[in-house]
Write a protein that holds these residues in place. Structure first.
Motif, PDB file in Angstrom:
ATOM      1  N   PRO A 134       0.826  -1.208   0.000  1.00 19.99           N
ATOM      2  CA  PRO A 134       0.000   0.000   0.000  1.00 19.99           C
ATOM      3  C   PRO A 134       0.860   1.258   0.000  1.00 19.99           C
ATOM      4  O   PRO A 134       1.839   1.352   0.746  1.00 19.99           O
ATOM      5  CB  PRO A 134      -0.820  -0.115   1.287  1.00 19.99           C
ATOM      6  CG  PRO A 134      -0.074  -1.051   2.158  1.00 19.99           C
ATOM      7  CD  PRO A 134       0.675  -1.977   1.252  1.00 19.99           C
ATOM      8  N   CYS A 135       0.499   2.211  -0.850  1.00 16.45           N
ATOM      9  CA  CYS A 135       1.281   3.432  -1.007  1.00 16.45           C
ATOM     10  C   CYS A 135       0.377   4.656  -1.076  1.00 16.45           C
ATOM     11  O   CYS A 135      -0.731   4.594  -1.610  1.00 16.45           O
ATOM     12  CB  CYS A 135       2.101   3.397  -2.294  1.00 16.45           C
ATOM     13  SG  CYS A 135       3.238   2.012  -2.455  1.00 16.45           S
ATOM     14  N   VAL A 136       0.893   5.760  -0.545  1.00 18.13           N
ATOM     15  CA  VAL A 136       0.335   7.075  -0.821  1.00 18.13           C
ATOM     16  C   VAL A 136       1.391   7.805  -1.638  1.00 18.13           C
ATOM     17  O   VAL A 136       2.495   8.061  -1.155  1.00 18.13           O
ATOM     18  CB  VAL A 136       0.032   7.878   0.468  1.00 18.13           C
ATOM     19  CG1 VAL A 136      -0.444   9.289   0.115  1.00 18.13           C
ATOM     20  CG2 VAL A 136      -1.015   7.172   1.314  1.00 18.13           C
ATOM     21  N   LEU A 137       1.073   8.095  -2.874  1.00 22.64           N
ATOM     22  CA  LEU A 137       1.999   8.797  -3.750  1.00 22.64           C
ATOM     23  C   LEU A 137       1.550  10.241  -3.864  1.00 22.64           C
ATOM     24  O   LEU A 137       0.396  10.516  -4.207  1.00 22.64           O
ATOM     25  CB  LEU A 137       2.032   8.141  -5.122  1.00 22.64           C
ATOM     26  CG  LEU A 137       2.394   6.652  -5.130  1.00 22.64           C
ATOM     27  CD1 LEU A 137       2.377   6.111  -6.551  1.00 22.64           C
ATOM     28  CD2 LEU A 137       3.743   6.408  -4.471  1.00 22.64           C
ATOM     29  N   ILE A 138       2.445  11.152  -3.550  1.00 26.39           N
ATOM     30  CA  ILE A 138       2.124  12.578  -3.574  1.00 26.39           C
ATOM     31  C   ILE A 138       2.758  13.200  -4.807  1.00 26.39           C
ATOM     32  O   ILE A 138       3.964  13.090  -5.031  1.00 26.39           O
ATOM     33  CB  ILE A 138       2.636  13.286  -2.303  1.00 26.39           C
ATOM     34  CG1 ILE A 138       2.072  12.597  -1.051  1.00 26.39           C
ATOM     35  CG2 ILE A 138       2.237  14.765  -2.313  1.00 26.39           C
ATOM     36  CD1 ILE A 138       2.642  13.119   0.251  1.00 26.39           C
ATOM     37  N   GLY A 190      13.208   3.048  -4.918  1.00 26.74           N
ATOM     38  CA  GLY A 190      13.514   4.283  -5.630  1.00 26.74           C
ATOM     39  C   GLY A 190      13.254   4.145  -7.116  1.00 26.74           C
ATOM     40  O   GLY A 190      12.670   5.033  -7.753  1.00 26.74           O
ATOM     41  N   ARG A 191      13.664   3.011  -7.682  1.00 26.06           N
ATOM     42  CA  ARG A 191      13.443   2.767  -9.117  1.00 26.06           C
ATOM     43  C   ARG A 191      11.949   2.654  -9.422  1.00 26.06           C
ATOM     44  O   ARG A 191      11.471   3.167 -10.445  1.00 26.06           O
ATOM     45  CB  ARG A 191      14.173   1.490  -9.567  1.00 26.06           C
ATOM     46  CG  ARG A 191      15.694   1.588  -9.514  1.00 26.06           C
ATOM     47  CD  ARG A 191      16.347   0.439 -10.262  1.00 26.06           C
ATOM     48  NE  ARG A 191      16.010  -0.867  -9.706  1.00 26.06           N
ATOM     49  CZ  ARG A 191      16.680  -1.471  -8.725  1.00 26.06           C
ATOM     50  NH1 ARG A 191      17.734  -0.866  -8.173  1.00 26.06           N
ATOM     51  NH2 ARG A 191      16.331  -2.669  -8.288  1.00 26.06           N
ATOM     52  N   ARG A 192      11.225   1.954  -8.544  1.00 26.38           N
ATOM     53  CA  ARG A 192       9.779   1.813  -8.767  1.00 26.38           C
ATOM     54  C   ARG A 192       9.097   3.173  -8.767  1.00 26.38           C
ATOM     55  O   ARG A 192       8.215   3.447  -9.595  1.00 26.38           O
ATOM     56  CB  ARG A 192       9.164   0.936  -7.670  1.00 26.38           C
ATOM     57  CG  ARG A 192       9.573  -0.520  -7.709  1.00 26.38           C
ATOM     58  CD  ARG A 192       8.931  -1.308  -6.576  1.00 26.38           C
ATOM     59  NE  ARG A 192       9.581  -2.604  -6.407  1.00 26.38           N
ATOM     60  CZ  ARG A 192      10.175  -3.010  -5.286  1.00 26.38           C
ATOM     61  NH1 ARG A 192      10.193  -2.223  -4.221  1.00 26.38           N
ATOM     62  NH2 ARG A 192      10.729  -4.200  -5.220  1.00 26.38           N
ATOM     63  N   LEU A 193       9.486   4.017  -7.823  1.00 26.24           N
ATOM     64  CA  LEU A 193       8.855   5.336  -7.740  1.00 26.24           C
ATOM     65  C   LEU A 193       9.239   6.211  -8.924  1.00 26.24           C
ATOM     66  O   LEU A 193       8.404   6.950  -9.457  1.00 26.24           O
ATOM     67  CB  LEU A 193       9.224   6.018  -6.417  1.00 26.24           C
ATOM     68  CG  LEU A 193       8.633   5.356  -5.164  1.00 26.24           C
ATOM     69  CD1 LEU A 193       9.193   6.017  -3.907  1.00 26.24           C
ATOM     70  CD2 LEU A 193       7.110   5.421  -5.164  1.00 26.24           C
ATOM     71  N   ALA A 194      10.496   6.118  -9.354  1.00 28.10           N
ATOM     72  CA  ALA A 194      10.916   6.886 -10.526  1.00 28.10           C
ATOM     73  C   ALA A 194      10.086   6.481 -11.745  1.00 28.10           C
ATOM     74  O   ALA A 194       9.660   7.325 -12.545  1.00 28.10           O
ATOM     75  CB  ALA A 194      12.399   6.665 -10.795  1.00 28.10           C
TER      76      ALA A 194
END
Length: 223
Positions: free
Chosen positions: A71-75, A147-151
Motif C-alpha cells: 500500500p502506497c500514498v503517492l504525492i 527508488g526505481r519503482r517510484l521513478a
C-alpha cells in the motif's frame, strides 16, 4: 479562524479552483500554470486543499494505490504558500492524506513517496519511519528498488541515479513538492547537501519515501 482541510476527488475540481491553484503557485519559485495543473487533475485521483478564512494556503495531488502489493500514498505536485502558518498547512495536508490511507489500508504499513526539490520538503516526512534517503544511511538493495519503482511510477523525464535517489531533469519545470521551511537554519546540513546543485526549473528532484506504520495510522484514524 482555524485551518480547514479537505481531500476530494480530482474530478470534482472546477476551472475556478484550478485557477486558484495556479494563483498560489505563481507566488512561489515553481510557478506551475493552469495548463500543467489541469493535466495533474487527470493524472491523480485525489487533491488535498488547506484553507484559512476560505483562502487557499496549500494543496497536494495524491493517489492511494498498491505497488507490487504494497500500500502506497503517492504525492504528486504540491505547493504550500509562504505564510506564517505554513508548517500547520503542511501538517494538515499530510495528516489528511494519512487518514485516507488508514481507511484504504486498515492494519497495514503504508509507504509514502514523493519528489522533493529542497531540503525543507523532508519536513513533510518528519513523522515517518525509515525515510530514504537520509544522512548516515546506506540504502539497501530493496530500498534502491523502491527508488526505481517510484521513478518509474512518477514517469520522471531525465536520468535517475539509484545511489543518490536524484533525478537530473531534461524537460524543464516538472511536478514536485514545493515547500519552504520557516526555520531553514534547523535543517540537518547533510540533508541540505543532498540538494547541492539541484535545478528545480530544469526538472531536477530527489525521490524520497518513508513508512507510516499501521499503529500510527490507527491513531490518526481515530481522531
Amino acid at each position: 479562524m482555524s485551518i480547514q482541510v479537505e481531500t476530494k476527488d480530482c474530478t470534482a475540481l472546477g476551472d475556478a479552483e484550478v485557477a486558484e491553484l495556479a494563483d498560489l503557485c505563481i507566488e512561489g519559485p515553481l510557478p506551475y500554470d493552469i495548463g500543467l495543473l489541469s493535466k495533474q487533475t487527470e493524472a491523480w485521483v485525489l487533491i488535498t486543499q488547506v484553507r484559512e478564512n476560505d483562502k487557499l494556503k496549500g494543496f497536494a495531488f495524491c493517489t492511494l494505490e498498491r505497488i507490487g502489493g504494497t500500500p502506497c500514498v503517492l504525492i504528486g505536485l504540491a505547493s504550500v504558500k509562504r505564510g506564517a502558518k505554513r508548517d500547520s498547512v503542511l501538517r494538515g495536508i499530510i495528516q489528511d492524506q494519512m487518514r485516507r490511507a488508514v481507511l484504504a489500508f486498515p492494519d497495514e504499513d503504508v509507504l509514502i513517496g514523493t519528489r522533493f526539490t529542497t531540503p525543507a520538503g523532508f519536513e513533510a516526512f518528519k513523522n515517518l519511519n525509515d525515510v530514504v534517503p537520509r544522512p548516515d544511511h546506506k540504502a539497501s538493495g530493496e530500498e534502491r528498488a523502491w527508488g526505481r519503482r517510484l521513478a518509474k511510477r512518477f514517469a520522471v523525464e531525465g536520468t535517475y541515479d539509484e545511489q543518490s535517489f536524484r533525478v537530473t531533469g531534461t524537460s524543464g519545470l516538472a511536478p514536485h513538492f514545493d515547500h519552504e521551511s520557516l526555520k531553514p537554519e534547523t535543517i540537518d546540513p547533510e540533508i541540505v547537501a543532498m540538494f547541492t546543485g539541484m535545478r528545480p526549473d530544469s526538472g531536477d528532484c530527489l525521490i524520497a519515501f518513508g513508512w507510516a506504520m499501521a499503529e500510527d495510522l490507527l491513531k490518526l484514524g481515530s481522531h
